[in-house]
Scaffold this active site. Structure first.
Site, PDB file in Angstrom:
ATOM      1  N   HIS A  24       0.809  -1.234   0.000  1.00 33.70           N
ATOM      2  CA  HIS A  24       0.000   0.000   0.000  1.00 33.70           C
ATOM      3  C   HIS A  24       0.841   1.282   0.000  1.00 33.70           C
ATOM      4  CE1 HIS A  24       0.383   0.274   4.367  1.00 33.70           C
ATOM      5  NE2 HIS A  24      -0.531  -0.621   4.640  1.00 33.70           N
ATOM      6  N   HIS A  78      -5.767  -8.252  14.705  1.00 32.86           N
ATOM      7  CA  HIS A  78      -5.796  -7.054  13.846  1.00 32.86           C
ATOM      8  C   HIS A  78      -6.617  -7.367  12.603  1.00 32.86           C
ATOM      9  CE1 HIS A  78      -4.660  -3.561  11.706  1.00 32.86           C
ATOM     10  NE2 HIS A  78      -3.486  -3.922  11.235  1.00 32.86           N
ATOM     11  N   GLU A  80      -6.722  -5.721   9.648  1.00 34.83           N
ATOM     12  CA  GLU A  80      -6.208  -5.367   8.311  1.00 34.83           C
ATOM     13  C   GLU A  80      -6.074  -6.639   7.467  1.00 34.83           C
ATOM     14  OE1 GLU A  80      -2.701  -2.956   8.495  1.00 34.83           O
ATOM     15  OE2 GLU A  80      -3.045  -2.095   6.516  1.00 34.83           O
ATOM     16  N   ASP A  82      -4.131  -8.091   5.423  1.00 33.28           N
ATOM     17  CA  ASP A  82      -2.981  -9.003   5.338  1.00 33.28           C
ATOM     18  C   ASP A  82      -2.989  -9.994   6.509  1.00 33.28           C
ATOM     19  OD1 ASP A  82      -2.545  -6.633   6.767  1.00 33.28           O
ATOM     20  OD2 ASP A  82      -0.370  -6.788   6.628  1.00 33.28           O
ATOM     21  N   HIS A 145      -1.811  -0.350  15.089  1.00 32.18           N
ATOM     22  CA  HIS A 145      -1.970   0.934  14.454  1.00 32.18           C
ATOM     23  C   HIS A 145      -3.379   1.156  13.877  1.00 32.18           C
ATOM     24  CE1 HIS A 145      -1.492  -0.457  10.115  1.00 32.18           C
ATOM     25  NE2 HIS A 145      -1.328  -1.555  10.805  1.00 32.18           N
ATOM     26  N   ASP A 164       1.021  -5.991  14.413  1.00 32.63           N
ATOM     27  CA  ASP A 164       1.954  -5.295  13.522  1.00 32.63           C
ATOM     28  C   ASP A 164       3.099  -4.601  14.265  1.00 32.63           C
ATOM     29  OD1 ASP A 164       1.015  -6.005  11.041  1.00 32.63           O
ATOM     30  OD2 ASP A 164      -0.359  -4.317  10.860  1.00 32.63           O
ATOM     31  N   TYR A 191       9.802   0.151   9.034  1.00 29.94           N
ATOM     32  CA  TYR A 191       8.424  -0.210   9.387  1.00 29.94           C
ATOM     33  C   TYR A 191       7.857   0.800  10.384  1.00 29.94           C
ATOM     34  CZ  TYR A 191       4.385  -3.161  10.104  1.00 29.94           C
ATOM     35  OH  TYR A 191       3.107  -3.628  10.148  1.00 29.94           O
ATOM     36  N   HIS A 224       4.776  -9.607  11.013  1.00 37.61           N
ATOM     37  CA  HIS A 224       5.620  -9.524   9.810  1.00 37.61           C
ATOM     38  C   HIS A 224       7.077  -9.702  10.225  1.00 37.61           C
ATOM     39  CE1 HIS A 224       2.407  -7.851   7.284  1.00 37.61           C
ATOM     40  NE2 HIS A 224       2.146  -6.968   8.225  1.00 37.61           N
TER      41      HIS A 224
END
Lengths: 394, 53
Positions: A24, A78, A80, A82, A145, A164, A191, A224
Site C-alpha cells: 500500500h 488485527h 487489516e 494481510d 496501528h 503489527d 516499518y 511480519h
C-alpha cells in the site's frame, strides 16, 4: 515455508511473500511475511491468519501439525486484510461455529470486512483465555496501528504476539532476529517510520503501561518478519528511542529538480551542512521512494525541502512527499525550504505552509534563487547550510 | 457549541450529535462529557482531544 516450532507447543505457521514490492505505497524491497501462530495445549488456538491469496499455504502448514478441525479458538489481533484476509477459508477449515476472539473494535471492523455471522467473542482489555497449561491474556492497543489492534500475551511462556507492532517487511528463511543479526534493524526502523511514527505518543504510554503491569518478554512475535527471541528488549528500546524523536545530529535535504538548479542548491546546502560536522545527504525524490525518505527523516534533527516552482505551484513529487510526511506527524524537527524558480517562485512559501501545518520549527523564511544559481547564489546556499548546521548542533 | 478533534484518529466530537452509542445524549458539550469518556473510534481519552479550529 514449512511450519516451525518456536517454543514447546507453539508453531509459526505463517507464509512468506517473496514478491511483494509495493505494500500500500510502502516499498518492500525485501518482500514480506504474514505470520500466524498455532498454540497447542489442552485447547488449541490459532493467532491471526494471512493475506487472502496465501490461505491455502496457511491451511497446509496447519495440516502439517494438526487437523484444523481440532482448533478451538481463532484469535484475530488485527483486522487489516494481510492478517484477516484468510478468515473465510480458515473458519471453513476449522469450523464456522468456533469462537473468534477479537477486540471490541475488532468486532465492529471484522463485520465491516466480511458478511459472515461468525461466533464472535469481543474481549475486555486484560481478559484471559485458559488453554490448559497456557493462558492467553489480551491487551488492547488501539491505534497501534488500527482501532482494532490488540496484543495477545502468553503468560506462562512470556511470549507476546504483538500484531503489527515490532514487525518488519522482510522475507527470508530466518525465523528469529539473531539469525539475521543487526541487518534486521533497518527493516524494523523503516516499518516504524512508515506505519507507527504518527502514534509515537501512544507507544510511549503503552511501554509505560507494560512496565506497570510488570510484563516480561522471553519472545516478541510480530505479524511480519522475524521474531525477537534474542534480547527482545532491544526492539522495545528502539521503539522508545524512535518515538521520542529527539533527533540525531543529522539533516536530510529532500528535493526535486527540473533543470538541475534546485539540485545544485540541494548539493551545496547539504555539503555546507556536512562541512560543519553534521551528517547530511541530498535525496532526489524522483530517485528514492517516499517510504525510504521518511525513514531517513525519522532520526534527523532537520528536514530541508527543495522544490522548483512549476506552473505557480509545488513540483508534484514534492507535494506527494510532503503529504506523506505530514500524515506521519513527525515532531521536534527543524525545517527549511529552498528552490529555484523562473518568474513567480511560490514553491518555497507553499513548502513553509506545509511545515507550519506540521508544527515544525521553521528556521528561515527560505532560499529562493531565480533560474540558475550564480556565484552569489551558491554563497547564499552555503550560508543557508551553515545556519542549518548551527541550529542542528545547538 | 465547539467541536473537538481526536488527535489520534481524527474523529470529531460534535456536541449536536453527542455519542448515543455510548450513552452521551445529543446536546452534551465536550467539557460535560464524563472524565472516563473515550473516543468511540480509537479509545483515546478526553485529554487527547483538541478544539476544532
Amino acid at each position: 515455508m514449512r511450519p516451525t516450532k518456536i517454543a514447546e507447543g507453539i508453531y509459526s505457521v505463517g507464509v512468506i511473500d517473496w514478491n511483494i514490492r509495493d505494500f500500500h505505497g510502502y516499498s518492500t524491497d525485501r518482500g514480506s511475511s504474514y505470520n500466524a501462530f498455532l498454540i497447542i495445549d489442552e485447547k488449541i488456538a490459532l493467532i491471526d491468519t494471512v493475506k487472502k491469496e496465501f490461505a491455502d499455504q496457511l491451511i497446509k502448514n496447519i495440516c502439517d501439525i494438526i487437523d484444523p478441525k481440532k482448533i478451538d479458538y481463532l484469535i484475530s489481533n488485527h483486522t487489516e486484510m494481510d492478517h484477516s484476509g484468510s478468515l473465510p477459508p480458515v473458519m471453513r477449515a476449522i469450523g464456522e461455529n468456533k469462537p473468534l476472539y477479537c477486540s471490541k473494535m475488532g468486532l465492529k471492523n471484522i463485520q465491516r470486512h466480511f458478511p459472515q455471522k461468525w461466533n464472535f467473542h469481543a474481549v475486555e482489555n486484560g481478559e484471559e483465555l485458559c488453554l490448559g497449561n497456557k493462558t492467553l491474556q489480551f491487551i488492547e492497543t488501539k491505534m497501534l496501528h488500527w482501532p482494532d489492534s490488540m496484543f495477545s500475551y502468553l503468560k506462562e511462556d512470556k511470549i507476546l504476539f504483538s500484531s503489527d507492532a515490532f514487525g518488519q517487511h522482510y522475507a527470508g528463511y530466518e525465523i528469529f532476529n539473531d539469525q539475521v543479526g543487526e541487518a534486521i534493524m533497518p527493516h524494523a526502523k523503516k516499518y516504524f517510520a512508515n506505519i507507527l511514527l504518527l502514534y509515537a505518543p501512544r507507544i510511549l504510554k503503552l511501554v509505560d503501561q507494560i512496565a506497570e503491569l510488570g510484563l516480561k518478554f522471553e519472545m516478541i512475535c510480530p505479524d511480519h518478519g522475524v521474531l525477537w527471541r534474542n534480547n527482545p528488549s532491544e526492539i522495545i528500546d528502539a521503539y522508545v528511542k524512535w518515538s521520542r524523536q529527539e533527533g540525531e545530529k543529522k539533516a536530510v535535504v529532500v528535493y526535486d529538480t527540473m533543470w538541475h538548479s534546485t539540485e545544485t542548491m540541494a548539493e551545496a546546502i547539504s555539503s555546507s551542512i556536512a562541512e560543519e560536522g553534521v551528517a547530511a545527504c541530498p535525496i532526489n525524490i524522483r530517485n528514492s521512494h517516499r517510504s525510504d525518505i521518511v525513514t531517513a527523516v525519522l532520526d534527523a534533527k532537520a528536514v530541508i525541502v527543495g522544490s522548483p516552482t512549476l506552473n505557480n505551484g509545488l513540483f508534484p513529487t514534492v507535494s506527494d512527499f510532503l503529504t506523506y510526511m505530514k500524515g506521519l506527524k513527525p515532531q521536534n524537527k527543524i525545517a527549511a525550504a529552498f528552490g529555484s524558480y523562473g518568474w513567480s517562485g511560490e514553491a518555497v512559501d507553499l513548502i513553509n505552509k506545509e511545515f507550519e501545518s506540521m508544527k515544525l520549527e521553521i528556521l528561515d523564511p527560505g532560499l529562493k534563487i531565480q533560474y540558475v544559481p550564480d556565484n552569489e547564489a551558491m554563497d547564499a546556499c552555503f550560508q543557508f547550510g551553515k545556519k542549518i548546521a548551527k541550529a542542528v548542533s545547538r | 457549541m465547539d467541536k473537538y478533534v481526536c488527535t489520534l484518529c481524527g474523529y470529531v466530537y460534535d456536541p449536536a450529535k453527542g455519542d448515543p452509542d455510548n450513552g452521551i445524549d445529543p446536546g452534551t458539550k465536550f467539557k460535560d462529557l464524563p472524565d472516563d469518556w473515550q473516543c468511540p473510534i480509537c479509545g483515546a481519552s478526553k485529554d487527547d482531544f483538541e478544539k476544532q479550529a
